[in-house]
Write an enzyme that holds these catalytic residues in place. Structure first.
Site, PDB file in Angstrom:
ATOM      1  N   CYS A 192       0.845  -1.216  -0.022  1.00  0.00           N
ATOM      2  CA  CYS A 192      -0.132   0.123  -0.037  1.00  0.00           C
ATOM      3  C   CYS A 192       1.142   1.149  -0.035  1.00  0.00           C
ATOM      4  CB  CYS A 192      -0.888   0.099   1.254  1.00  0.00           C
ATOM      5  SG  CYS A 192      -1.960  -1.018   1.343  1.00  0.00           S
ATOM      6  N   GLY A 220      -0.582  -0.241  -4.990  1.00  0.00           N
ATOM      7  CA  GLY A 220      -1.970  -0.711  -4.801  1.00  0.00           C
ATOM      8  C   GLY A 220      -2.946   0.158  -5.616  1.00  0.00           C
ATOM      9  N   ASN A 259       0.184   1.286   6.407  1.00  0.00           N
ATOM     10  CA  ASN A 259       1.161   0.486   5.319  1.00  0.00           C
ATOM     11  C   ASN A 259       1.735  -0.634   6.083  1.00  0.00           C
ATOM     12  OD1 ASN A 259       3.966   0.622   2.914  1.00  0.00           O
ATOM     13  ND2 ASN A 259       2.215  -0.845   3.179  1.00  0.00           N
ATOM     14  N   GLY A 260       1.413  -1.999   5.715  1.00  0.00           N
ATOM     15  CA  GLY A 260       2.143  -2.832   6.692  1.00  0.00           C
ATOM     16  C   GLY A 260       0.771  -4.085   7.319  1.00  0.00           C
ATOM     17  N   CYS A 286      12.599  -4.392   4.342  1.00  0.00           N
ATOM     18  CA  CYS A 286      12.021  -5.427   3.508  1.00  0.00           C
ATOM     19  C   CYS A 286      12.829  -5.321   2.049  1.00  0.00           C
ATOM     20  CB  CYS A 286      10.714  -5.012   3.028  1.00  0.00           C
ATOM     21  SG  CYS A 286       9.925  -5.992   1.709  1.00  0.00           S
ATOM     22  N   TYR A 337      11.499  -5.242  -6.261  1.00  0.00           N
ATOM     23  CA  TYR A 337      10.254  -5.402  -6.962  1.00  0.00           C
ATOM     24  C   TYR A 337       9.239  -4.070  -6.712  1.00  0.00           C
ATOM     25  CZ  TYR A 337       5.753  -6.846  -9.182  1.00  0.00           C
ATOM     26  OH  TYR A 337       4.636  -6.779  -9.591  1.00  0.00           O
ATOM     27  N   ASP A 371      15.026 -11.437 -15.168  1.00  0.00           N
ATOM     28  CA  ASP A 371      13.743 -10.986 -14.637  1.00  0.00           C
ATOM     29  C   ASP A 371      14.195 -10.653 -13.067  1.00  0.00           C
ATOM     30  OD1 ASP A 371      11.118 -10.332 -14.327  1.00  0.00           O
ATOM     31  OD2 ASP A 371      10.332 -12.320 -14.998  1.00  0.00           O
ATOM     32  N   ASP A 372      13.193  -9.999 -12.309  1.00  0.00           N
ATOM     33  CA  ASP A 372      13.387  -9.731 -10.973  1.00  0.00           C
ATOM     34  C   ASP A 372      13.206 -10.703 -10.005  1.00  0.00           C
ATOM     35  OD1 ASP A 372      10.841  -9.482 -11.285  1.00  0.00           O
ATOM     36  OD2 ASP A 372      10.251  -7.896 -10.297  1.00  0.00           O
ATOM     37  N   CYS A 426      15.204  -7.792   6.022  1.00  0.00           N
ATOM     38  CA  CYS A 426      14.023  -9.123   6.252  1.00  0.00           C
ATOM     39  C   CYS A 426      14.630  -9.688   4.794  1.00  0.00           C
ATOM     40  CB  CYS A 426      12.740  -8.714   6.325  1.00  0.00           C
ATOM     41  SG  CYS A 426      11.707  -9.981   6.322  1.00  0.00           S
TER      42      CYS A 426
HETATM   43 FE1  SF4 Z   1      10.024  -8.149   2.565  1.00  0.00          FE
HETATM   44 FE2  SF4 Z   1      10.459  -9.587   4.428  1.00  0.00          FE
HETATM   45 FE3  SF4 Z   1       7.964  -9.826   3.501  1.00  0.00          FE
HETATM   46 FE4  SF4 Z   1       9.943 -10.672   2.251  1.00  0.00          FE
HETATM   47  S1  SF4 Z   1       9.176 -11.481   3.858  1.00  0.00           S
HETATM   48  S2  SF4 Z   1       8.249  -9.401   1.607  1.00  0.00           S
HETATM   49  S3  SF4 Z   1      11.668  -9.623   2.632  1.00  0.00           S
HETATM   50  S4  SF4 Z   1       9.160  -8.069   4.508  1.00  0.00           S
END
Ligand code: SF4
Length: 448
Positions: free
Chosen positions: A2, A28, A103-104, A238, A244, A347-348, A435
């Site tokens: 989002c 989104g 967002n999250g 992340c 992406y 590709d990504d 992560c």
């Molecule tokens: Fe991002 Fe971790 Fe979710 Fe994978 S698991 S999309 S690295 S936040």
């Protein structure tokens, strides 16, 4: 997946929100909304659809007025796709009015919700964001909104980049892991912007100031801003934002996304060389990595596949049937370029494998001699619980098959993925601060 935006102390706050949301539409496309604040009165317009479809001139003329506004574009990761689950979430409560964008994903949503329901709370939506409204509204022991917000965010766990607008203030909070990005900019015509991605700053003529730190709360009040450290930061940003989601012109977690993708392509070429005639990107998300691969390997870069831009992203379409059709509608080969050539196709990521299979088949039918797939991220094996709509792990091809089998399934001459260390090398940052759970299944927070 989002986006959130907040505009503070600018006479065209809601319009600036609109432009920012338009810039972040890639995060989104299901629904969008704006809450504006005119002299302490909050008004909200939200609906399903794209930003440009929802907002009309009369909304800005008659409803969305004032010098403070917050906005959201939604792709559903928690809740469902009903209009009730669109944001901002607005409420009247004991201390006045507030509106929230988030967002999250909250990992203890169910635990908190069940507790609230036992105490008599009634919910209108399936969104985890509504938990926050209840936690704030029912905290009678605390007499200020700030204290109530602090208590509420101490009760929730998971990923949250939040903006809360009251009658007079704007509170901006990022969870202690900092999963989702959130940056502050200064608008040249006055006031501040806070947005998920810095690409939102361009259209509103704002200058980047800094990121909201993991665990930080920034309060905009009396024309300025102050910072409060809410949690000890334990960053787990992340990595997929780089791979992406984010737009290449954004700076995420302090680094430019385009540059990072080029570096990932370079790392891919070093780790996984191929003897080929040309490097071909899968447009658009493979373009920057393909350029990097080409620069590092010396193999010429060619746009061998064209993308029709009037079709949405395949990854975020909800059903397999629609996805299949859209791959066909979306990508076509430039036959005379690739005929008789050995291609390294970049590709990504590979999600279900369907798109890659169609691309390989399409290139071979167009006369390519060899198709070697190189992926600028590791194999995606796990779901995300922190705000990204990855498919069910059973649908992720790499959770069921080894690389060899996937290669056979997609019909490529070879297939290989960038390693986690290769990605880390490309972002030039501390590995521990990121992560990688959807690749290595090392989840930093458990879902309750
Ligand atoms: Fe991002 Fe971790 Fe979710 Fe994978 S698991 S999309 S690295 S936040």
């Amino acid at each position: 997946m989002c986006s959130v935006v907040g505009i503070y102390k600018n006479q065209n706050a809601a319009r600036k929100c609109f432009y920012s949301l338009f810039s972040m539409q890639h995060r989104g496309q299901e629904a969008a909304g704006i809450s504006s604040n005119e002299k302490g009165e909050i008004h909200t317009i939200k609906d399903r659809g794209l930003v440009t479809e929802i907002f009309k001139e009369e909304h800005f003329q008659n409803i969305l007025k004032g010098d403070m506004a917050i906005g959201h574009t939604r792709y559903s990761t928690a809740g469902d796709d009903s209009i009730l689950d669109a944001q901002p979430v607005y409420a009247k409560y004991g201390l006045g009015e507030l509106s929230i964008v988030h967002n999250g994903n909250l990992t203890n949503k169910d635990e908190v919700r069940n507790e609230l329901i036992k105490k008599g709370a009634i919910f209108q939506t399936n969104m985890d964001t509504e938990n926050l409204i209840h936690l704030i509204a029912k905290n009678y022991e605390k007499s200020t909104l700030q204290e109530r917000i602090v208590d509420a965010v101490n009760r929730i766990e998971g990923a949250f980049s939040l903006i809360i607008m009251s009658r007079t203030k704007m509170f901006v909070i990022r969870d202690r892991f900092g999963f989702r990005p959130l940056s502050i900019g200064k608008i040249r015509s006055g006031g501040y912007i806070v947005a998920s991605e810095t690409c939102a700053f361009e259209l509103v003529d704002a200058e980047y100031v800094r990121d909201i730190e993991p665990g930080e709360m920034v309060i905009f009040e009396n024309g300025g801003m102050k910072s409060i450290k809410l949690f000890e930061a334990t960053p787990k940003k992340c990595i997929f934002e780089y791979i992406y989601f984010a737009r290449p012109d954004s700076d995420i977690f302090g680094k430019n996304v385009y540059e990072t993708r080029v570096e990932m392509g370079r790392a891919l070429a070093r780790e996984l060389p191929v003897d080929a005639d040309m490097v071909v990107p899968v447009p658009d998300s493979g373009v920057a990595s393909a350029l990097g691969y080409s620069k590092e390997s010396g193999i010429p870069f060619e746009l061998g596949i064209m993308r029709n831009h009037y079709v949405g992203r395949t990854f975020i379409e909800p059903t397999q049937e629609v996805r299949d059709l859209k791959v066909k509608m979306k990508l076509t080969p430039i036959k005379h370029k690739i005929k008789g050539k050995k291609l390294v196709v970049i590709d990504d990521s590979i999600v279900r494998g369907t798109t890659s299979k169609r691309i390989v088949r399409m290139l071979k039918e167009a006369g390519a001699d060899e198709v070697h797939m190189r992926i600028a991220s590791p194999a995606s094996k796990g779901a995300c619980f922190y705000g990204v709509d990855t498919p069910n792990p059973d649908e992720l091809i790499a959770s069921r098959m080894e690389t060899e089998e996937i290669c056979k399934y997609i019909g490529a001459d070879s297939l290989a993925y960038l390693s986690i260390d290769g990605m880390v090398e490309s972002i030039k940052d501390k590995k521990n601060d990121y992560c990688f759970a959807c690749f290595d299944l090392e989840y930093p927070i458990k879902v309750k």
